[in-house]
Structure formats: C-alpha cells, structure tokens
Design an enzyme around this catalytic site. Structure first.
Site, PDB file in Angstrom:
ATOM      1  N   LYS A 196       2.529   5.264   1.604  1.00  0.00           N
ATOM      2  CA  LYS A 196       2.805   4.455   2.945  1.00  0.00           C
ATOM      3  C   LYS A 196       3.162   5.412   3.985  1.00  0.00           C
ATOM      4  CE  LYS A 196       1.492   0.185   1.551  1.00  0.00           C
ATOM      5  NZ  LYS A 196       0.511  -0.592   1.842  1.00  0.00           N
ATOM      6  N   ASP A 197       3.748   6.775   3.751  1.00  0.00           N
ATOM      7  CA  ASP A 197       3.817   7.630   4.722  1.00  0.00           C
ATOM      8  C   ASP A 197       2.593   7.837   5.553  1.00  0.00           C
ATOM      9  OD1 ASP A 197       6.368   7.616   3.777  1.00  0.00           O
ATOM     10  OD2 ASP A 197       6.446   9.672   3.289  1.00  0.00           O
TER      11      ASP A 197
END
Length: 448
Positions: A43-44
């Site tokens: 999700k970064d």
C-alpha cells in the site's frame, strides 16, 4: 547516492524463489516481497499518487487533513506522505484489525477511529460511512478513497506490473494476487495482459468475502461471513476492481492462510502477513496442476503486524486454527540438550549423582542400549529411606511399567501419558530412544 525523502524508496521490491513450500519443482515460484517497501506493505505504492491527484485537482491544500478508511496498510502509506508534505491524518479502522496496526498509525502522528467489523457497508457505523462523515464535517479535509480512486490501479499498472514483467524478463506465465480494493490485481493484470494475453491472472478471495461469488455469478451474495484475515476481500464491489483481467478466483480459509504464513516463516525465513499466507496457499493449489511455467505470487505485507494474532499459539488455539492432533511433540524435543540415562546395573547413589549433576528429577534406565525402565526422585526416596534393605542396583527399584511415544505423537497424546506417569520416553520412527519429556517440559510449552 541518496534519496531526497522516504517516498523515493518505495517500489522495486525483490522477487525471491520459494523452495520448500513449492509443491511442484517443475514450475518456478517467485514471491514478490512487498513488505520490503519502507512502510512495510504494498500500500506504500499508492499513498503518493492518491495525494498528488488530490493536489492537482485542488482538493487538498496546505495544512489539510487526509481522512481514509483502512485496514492499516494504506493508512501507513498515506501517513508517510502526510509527514513529508505536512498534512494531518485521520484513519478509520474496523475493530478486527491488530493492535499493532493501530499503534503503528499513531506512531506516525495519526488519529485512529475504530468501528465495528460485522456491519454492512451501508451501515452508519461502518468504516466507510464513518470516514465519509468525518471528511464532510471537517473543512480542508479530503478522503482519497482507495476503493474508487483510479490512481490506485493506475499505480500498479505503472509500477508493480512493470516490475514483475522486467524482473522475470517476460517469462512470467501466472501471477497470484489477493483481492482487496482490487487495485493491485486490476493494475498488474492490465499491464501483464497487454504484454502477453496468455499470462494467467489468478485472484484470491477469503472465505466469507463476496468476490468469488461475483466472479462466478455476476452478483454479490446477499449474506456474508466475517473472517479473520486482514486487508483482503470485500462485501461490495469497489470501482477499482476490474474482473475483465481475472482468469480465475481461488477461495482460501482463515486457517489455511494462517498456517501457510507460519510455514513460510519457519521453512523459507519469510515473515509475512495473513493475506500473504492466503495468496501463497492459493498459489500452491494452482501450481500443482501446471507442467511448466513461472509463477509470481504477491506477498502484500509483513508478519510483524500480526505477532499478537496468528503468530501467537494461544490466539490460534482460541479460534480453533491450531489442530492439536497435528501439533506434534517435536518442538518440545528441540529444547532438550542431552538424553541423560542411567545403567540398570548402576547403584542408586550413582543415579542420585547424575540427577544432581544435570539438575533433573527423572532418569530413563537402559540396558544394552535399550530403555528397560524409569527412575524418579519419589522412587529413590521410597527405596533409600525407611527400608531395612538398601537396594544394590537401580534395576531393583526402577519402574518397569513406563510409557514411550514416537516423536510424531501429538501434544494431546503426550498430555494423556503424563497424567499417568511423571515422564515419557520419546523414540524415533525405528523405536530408538531420543529423549524424555516430563510434566514441566510439557507445561513450559504454554504461556501462563
């Protein structure tokens, strides 16, 4: 060489070969370690694109607040961007998410709001609706909404899909991806299909989610079941989910997900999260049917956020995920350093000396390399004190009615044996004695 800020470190995560957990060595299985991103998850990748899109649209201004419903990982990605760009953050999380994830977001200075898990998306208490309310009631706030934001799948098209293609030199034949918002599988699938339409895109859904039902019927189910795996599956169809690139969907249970994740750590040295276990369990099912090829399975996040959950034996037992019948006593043997025995012809005094030397209270008695009995402190006390005749050898007083179990025996079998005897002889498959296990050895296996 150095990076200007932490956001420049995101992406270009490695592919690592899965060896022991690949059931089909004819097909190469590679794991893409997304927990190698600085915030610890895949999700970064979407954090910065979500915010840059808002900035370009004029939806987020200096000093503003980012509000987002998240299982935790997207929150971390957004929190890193907020720290670098000077925004505030409020994240809304379902209560099934781990305490580690909540504390992690708070460590970035974020406010965390916890909502019930077992409610429908339309319910005012759901993390979707609560985040809507918070965003609408606060001026200069913006909800990126990873479930509808096109920057989500676009990011995976530009980065994750591209990386997989280049890292495998275009040799990839199958990719296995867990489905949450749908951003990863939609973006990666679209890119890889563009490069080679023959590449198979396999989605993975947890038992209780609605994606598999939708894939096969075109409709979301009316009833859903809660599940423990975090950050995966959905009870509605997000705008970011594109099933046109999906070739098949595999359904995996909580138990399968957690047990495979634990094996991944123990056998491959890769500490990954429950959704990674889910994806790997599906990959193992698919790869068994293949004759040739190169498979990539995406591991979304680290296991460090789940140490109090499925990496904890007590938690696993509480929810029935550890099948005690399959929990062998081998792990108890690893803690024992020596197999100390006493010869049947030895004197009781020699037996006592051995006990004192090794600070033990029981001894197997051997004769011609075979266990013929057991000796305990209580036996010695009864034999040496209060009797007119002092025994000459251990053979005279040993307990010949001992219990032995193979090292493959279950913990339940050991527990039953220790109810009858103070110690149990453990043997290998050929019946050769390996060790002894006592009541305290067994009890020490449980945290109190």
């Amino acid at each position: 060489m150095y990076y200007k800020n932490i956001l420049e470190v995101i992406g270009n995560t490695p592919l690592v070969k899965i060896n022991k957990l690949n059931p089909n060595p004819k097909v190469v299985m590679l794991a893409k370690l997304e927990f190698m991103n600085p915030g610890g998850s895949i999700k970064d990748r979407i954090g910065l694109p979500l915010i840059e899109r808002a900035e370009k649209m004029g939806r987020l201004k200096k000093g503003g607040t980012i509000v987002e419903p998240t299982s935790g990982n997207t929150g971390v990605g957004l929190a890193m961007v907020a720290a670098v760009r000077g925004y505030k953050t409020v994240f809304v999380m379902p209560d099934k998410m781990s305490e580690e994830k909540r504390n992690l977001l708070r460590a970035y200075g974020s406010k965390v709001v916890v909502t019930p898990t077992a409610v429908s998306p339309e319910d005012e208490r759901s993390y979707y609706r609560v985040s809507d309310k918070i965003a609408s009631e606060n001026s200069n706030s913006y909800k990126p909404d990873q479930y509808s934001n096109p920057a989500n799948p676009e990011t995976h098209y530009r980065t994750t899909g591209l990386e997989i293609w280049e890292q495998t030199e275009g040799k990839i034949t199958h990719v296995v991806i867990g489905m949450g918002t749908g951003g990863t599988i939609s973006g990666v699938g679209k890119y890889l299909k563009k490069k080679n339409p023959k590449i198979k895109i396999i989605g993975v859904d947890p038992v209780g989610s609605g994606y598999d039902h939708y894939y096969r019927t075109g409709k979301m189910p009316k009833l859903f079941k809660t599940y423990k795996v975090e950050g995966i599956g959905e009870d509605f169809l997000p705008e970011t989910m594109d099933f046109s690139v999906v070739d098949d969907v595999v359904v995996i249970s909580d138990k399968e997900s957690f047990l495979i994740a634990r094996q991944l750590a123990g056998k491959e040295g890769i500490l990954a999260g429950g959704s990674s276990g889910l994806a790997l369990a599906a990959a193992r099912k698919v790869i068994r049917k293949l004759k040739t090829g190169l498979m990539v399975v995406i591991l979304p996040d680290s296991g460090k956020n789940y140490l109090s959950k499925f990496y904890n034996d007590d938690w696993m037992r509480d929810f029935g995920f550890l099948d005690e019948k399959n929990e062998t006593i081998k792990k108890l043997l690893n803690k024992k350093l020596h197999f100390i025995t006493v010869q049947s012809a030895a004197t009781p005094a020699e037996a006592v000396k051995l006990m004192r030397q090794y600070q033990i209270s029981q001894l197997p008695v051997v004769e011609n390399k075979k266990v013929v009995g057991t000796l305990t402190e209580s036996i010695l006390i009864k034999s040496l004190y209060g009797n007119s005749k002092i025994p000459v050898s251990v053979a005279e007083i040993m307990d010949r009615d001992f219990i032995s179990l193979p090292e493959t025996a279950s913990e339940t079998q050991l527990a039953q044996a220790l109810k009858e005897k103070e110690m149990v002889i453990i043997t290998d498959k050929q019946g050769k004695p390996l060790d002894v296990l006592t009541r305290i050895d067994f009890l020490s296996n449980f945290s109190v």
